[in-house]
Design a protein around this motif. Structure first.
Motif, PDB file in Angstrom:
ATOM      1  N   GLU A  92      25.722  33.785  42.929  1.00  0.00           N
ATOM      2  CA  GLU A  92      26.791  33.338  42.039  1.00  0.00           C
ATOM      3  C   GLU A  92      27.285  31.957  42.469  1.00  0.00           C
ATOM      4  O   GLU A  92      27.654  31.126  41.628  1.00  0.00           O
ATOM      5  N   ARG A  93      27.268  31.702  43.761  1.00  0.00           N
ATOM      6  CA  ARG A  93      27.616  30.362  44.247  1.00  0.00           C
ATOM      7  C   ARG A  93      26.607  29.344  43.729  1.00  0.00           C
ATOM      8  O   ARG A  93      26.968  28.219  43.350  1.00  0.00           O
ATOM      9  N   ASN A 153      42.144  33.159  42.635  1.00  0.00           N
ATOM     10  CA  ASN A 153      41.338  32.184  41.892  1.00  0.00           C
ATOM     11  C   ASN A 153      42.136  30.942  41.525  1.00  0.00           C
ATOM     12  O   ASN A 153      41.704  30.163  40.676  1.00  0.00           O
ATOM     13  N   ARG A 209      35.332  34.151  38.448  1.00  0.00           N
ATOM     14  CA  ARG A 209      34.135  34.803  37.897  1.00  0.00           C
ATOM     15  C   ARG A 209      33.972  34.492  36.415  1.00  0.00           C
ATOM     16  O   ARG A 209      32.853  34.302  35.927  1.00  0.00           O
ATOM     17  N   VAL A 231      32.419  34.472  47.342  1.00  0.00           N
ATOM     18  CA  VAL A 231      31.607  34.624  46.139  1.00  0.00           C
ATOM     19  C   VAL A 231      30.181  34.958  46.554  1.00  0.00           C
ATOM     20  O   VAL A 231      29.641  34.347  47.485  1.00  0.00           O
ATOM     21  N   GLU A 282      33.897  26.585  44.102  1.00  0.00           N
ATOM     22  CA  GLU A 282      33.493  27.990  43.993  1.00  0.00           C
ATOM     23  C   GLU A 282      32.083  28.185  44.532  1.00  0.00           C
ATOM     24  O   GLU A 282      31.736  29.263  45.021  1.00  0.00           O
TER      25      GLU A 282
END
Length: 713
Positions: free
Chosen positions: A36-37, A652, A584, A32, A26
């Motif tokens: 956030e990565r 996901n 997420r 993404v 991820e």
């Protein structure tokens, strides 16, 4: 164990490393947002730290003790450590390559982590002033020589090591350490203007100014180190005072042996030898990496660049409680309510307990606490209830790993307020998530119960997907009362009518439900099993699922993390599919559905939510709940909405192959894909819908799944 065992099961530890690799993926996922990565990269590093502190430490202890008993997949402790080392090496290499890529992308977004040598004169001057006034007073340079023995450093300590030569005729040589204080930021932000964010690493700052710390020495070589200590706790079940025993164990854990030593790449050989000998880790895992302690990368996330984060999401509050002017008891008495975190606010749980604390008709509150947040509003509500004269019982689990100290602190605060605090049963962790409120209504006592799959932790509820059932069902209330009596009196509960508990009955109940599906399949009736878990490890349950597959029962498993079951093997598990969802939010809810003679999904399905994963510890050594979902609306929400969305997720999802490899779902060029997380963010839940939402309906889900005859590797 025979070779057949390894063909039948996946190894627990290697499966966990596969999960952490999916977390790392991820961090590489270009879909993404960039920061956030970075968060996923930090999480993968944090996960690996805990893996070493507990799992690797345990295996290492077994190996040093000469234990050769294999795990149920046939691997001895030594063999597992060998395989773990090779897989961790690939994982760390992937983390480093990921960080270099993200660092380049951050620089393109005007967020830079710079080398001190590359700073201009203005930035250098600022760094000098910041070091002198904000950093130097907090540092403790530690010489290591005959007069100064090697110091104790706590778990996950990061530090600078250096070799020195004294600037006097003697020219004595020495080694020294400068631990990086944990309360200093790992990244020091410089004043770069409103459009830029420039950082330097704290260890680079300390290394740069080492001459200021050792003015009587010449600096020869420098290096970085970070240690990981054995942090598992071995409980003495004959301890007379469990609280004092745990306080002692927590102090001892700080001094656990070093089981991993991280060093910077190309560290000087003498400095390397000095650190290995000083930490006494000749036989332990020594890793040379470019960046030590990637968990600290999370410090860059709060850089004010909201455009590089997920779009903000505001959790909903159940409209049906608003229909009753916020009166939780009236809303629950009218119909069961299921709250789906984080899409619906955890505040509904807090308000439920606050209302109970204030309500003069509430006479009793009973609460389990496994993990909760600092300054917990749940603990505050229980204290308020006790101080207002209500009979309050709190079952505080002091064996909750890495939360033992905070739970002991909460327990003392609760006891001072007059709460009856119970620490559970020795040898069994109380992992069930339950609140029981007893309210006097006229001539009778009415129970209101909250049962959850997640902890009473307000911060975790923003990122963990969990289910929380509120019910006024008197039978459930009676069963929950028996659960509390079991833990407070050590008297095994009898005559439970709806609730099923571990370690008494849950395993056998699962076997019985699976047996029913086997019988239905053999009789030509519709059959099926849908399960959502965090981990599937228990050999007995896996064997029972294999038996069901061989009878022709279609089985869909959504297992976020460890899965020791091998799916899609002809003659063994060809009707079983396993997928993992990583996105997420952190999937945490546990759900199990049995077709019960009808095609899934069906109103006739036997449906449950649970606090337990399918692991030996959960089924045999913990107090856990299996809760039936009987309200038609809640049943529809959990089965037709939540489970179907999880099974149909493509954005996901990773599919587990018979070989043990996980393959990310690939979309066709013209396929938009479906995200369960996005679906729940966009659509209100069924049971919490009120008058304000009557005219709207949740968006249609994709066509419901049907099992394929077998998986293709």
């Amino acid at each position: 164990m025979t070779t057949a065992s390894s063909n039948r099961y996946f190894n627990r530890e290697l499966s966990w490393l596969q999960f952490n690799t999916r977390v790392l993926e991820e961090a590489r996922n270009k879909c993404v947002p960039l920061l956030e990565r970075l968060r996923f990269l930090s999480i993968s590093a944090s996960n690996l730290d805990e893996f070493y502190m507990v799992r690797v430490a345990g295996l290492s202890t077994q190996m040093l003790a000469g234990m050769k008993t294999p795990s149920f997949d046939g691997l001895t402790p030594e063999r597992q450590l060998d395989k773990i080392g090779k897989q961790v090496e690939r994982l760390i290499d992937g983390q480093e390559r990921c960080w270099r890529s993200i660092q380049t992308e951050l620089a393109n977004k005007k967020i830079s982590v710079s080398c001190i040598e590359d700073l201009d004169k203005t930035a250098q001057a600022e760094l000098r002033e910041r070091f002198d006034t904000q950093i130097l007073p907090l540092l403790s340079p530690l010489a290591v020589d005959p007069a100064h023995p090697f110091p104790f450093l706590s778990n996950l300590s990061l530090g600078v090591a250096t070799s020195l030569t004294r600037l006097n005729p003697s020219g004595d040589s020495a080694f020294a350490l400068v631990p990086v204080p944990s309360h200093l930021p790992r990244f020091l932000q410089l004043s770069a203007g409103s459009k830029r964010r420039d950082y330097v690493r704290m260890e680079d700052v300390i290394t740069h100014f080492l001459p200021d710390l050792f003015p009587d020495f010449e600096i020869n070589t420098t290096g970085l180190f970070r240690i990981t200590r054995d942090s598992d706790i071995a409980i003495d079940e004959e301890a007379e005072d469990l609280v004092q025993h745990f306080e002692f164990l927590l102090k001892e854990r700080r001094r656990g042996r070093v089981i991993r030593l991280e060093l910077n790449e190309n560290i000087d050989s003498d400095l390397r030898r000095f650190l290995i000998e000083s930490f006494e880790c000749w036989d332990e895992d020594i890793q040379e990496t470019d960046f030590l302690g990637m968990v600290d990368l999370k410090g860059l996330i709060d850089s004010g660049r909201h455009d590089l984060l997920f779009p903000p999401f505001t959790a909903r509050f159940p409209e049906r409680i608003r229909d009753y002017d916020g009166n939780h008891f009236a809303a629950i008495a009218a119909k069961d309510i299921l709250v789906h975190h984080p899409y619906e606010e955890f505040d509904v749980v807090i308000q439920f307990l606050r209302q109970a604390a204030r309500d003069p008709d509430v006479v009793v509150i009973k609460q389990t606490l496994y993990r909760t947040s600092d300054d917990s509003p749940i603990v505050r509500a229980l204290i308020d209830a006790a101080e207002s004269g209500k009979a309050v019982t709190a079952l505080v689990e002091i064996q909750a790993r890495f939360d033992e100290a905070s739970n002991l602190r909460f327990a003392r605060d609760l006891e001072r307020a007059g709460v009856q605090v119970v620490y559970g049963l020795l040898g069994f962790k109380t992992h069930a998530k339950v609140s029981l409120v007893i309210r006097r209504e006229g001539e009778r006592l009415q129970t209101y119960t909250h049962l959850g799959t997640g902890n009473y932790h307000a911060l975790n509820a923003k990122i963990y997907t969990d289910l929380a059932l509120f019910t006024a069902d008197p039978v459930i209330g009676s069963d929950v009362g028996k659960l509390f009596n079991y833990v407070t009196s050590s008297s095994r509960p009898r005559d439970l009518q709806k609730l099923t508990l571990a370690p008494h009955g849950l395993r056998n109940a699962l076997y019985a439900y699976i047996d029913t599906e086997i019988a239905n399949a053999r009789s030509g009736l519709p059959s099926g099993i849908w399960v959502k878990l965090n981990a599937l490890v228990d050999q007995g349950v896996i064997d029972k699922l294999y038996e069901a597959s061989q009878a022709g029962v279609p089985i869909d498993l959504v297992v976020r993390g460890i899965c020791c079951l091998r799916p899609g093997v002809p003659g063994l598990s060809e009707t079983i599919r396993v997928k993992s969802i990583v996105g997420r939010y952190l999937e945490h809810s546990r759900v199990v559905a049995f077709a019960n003679g009808h095609e899934l999904p069906s109103h006739n399905a036997k449906l449950f939510m649970s606090s337990a994963d399918w692991m030996p510890r959960n089924l045999d050594r913990r107090i856990e709940t299996l809760v039936p979902i009987e309200s038609p609306t809640v049943h529809d929400q959990v089965l037709d909405q939540i489970m179907v969305a999880n099974l149909m997720d493509t954005q996901n999802s990773w599919d587990l192959q018979p070989s043990g490899k996980y393959v990310r779902r690939k979309l066709e060029d013209d396929e938009k894909g479906f995200s369960a997380h996005q679906y729940f963010m966009d659509n209100p839940s069924l049971s919490g819908r009120g008058h304000a939402l009557k005219t709207s309906r949740p968006a249609e889900l994709p066509e419901q799944p049907r099992i394929k005859p077998r998986l293709v590797s």
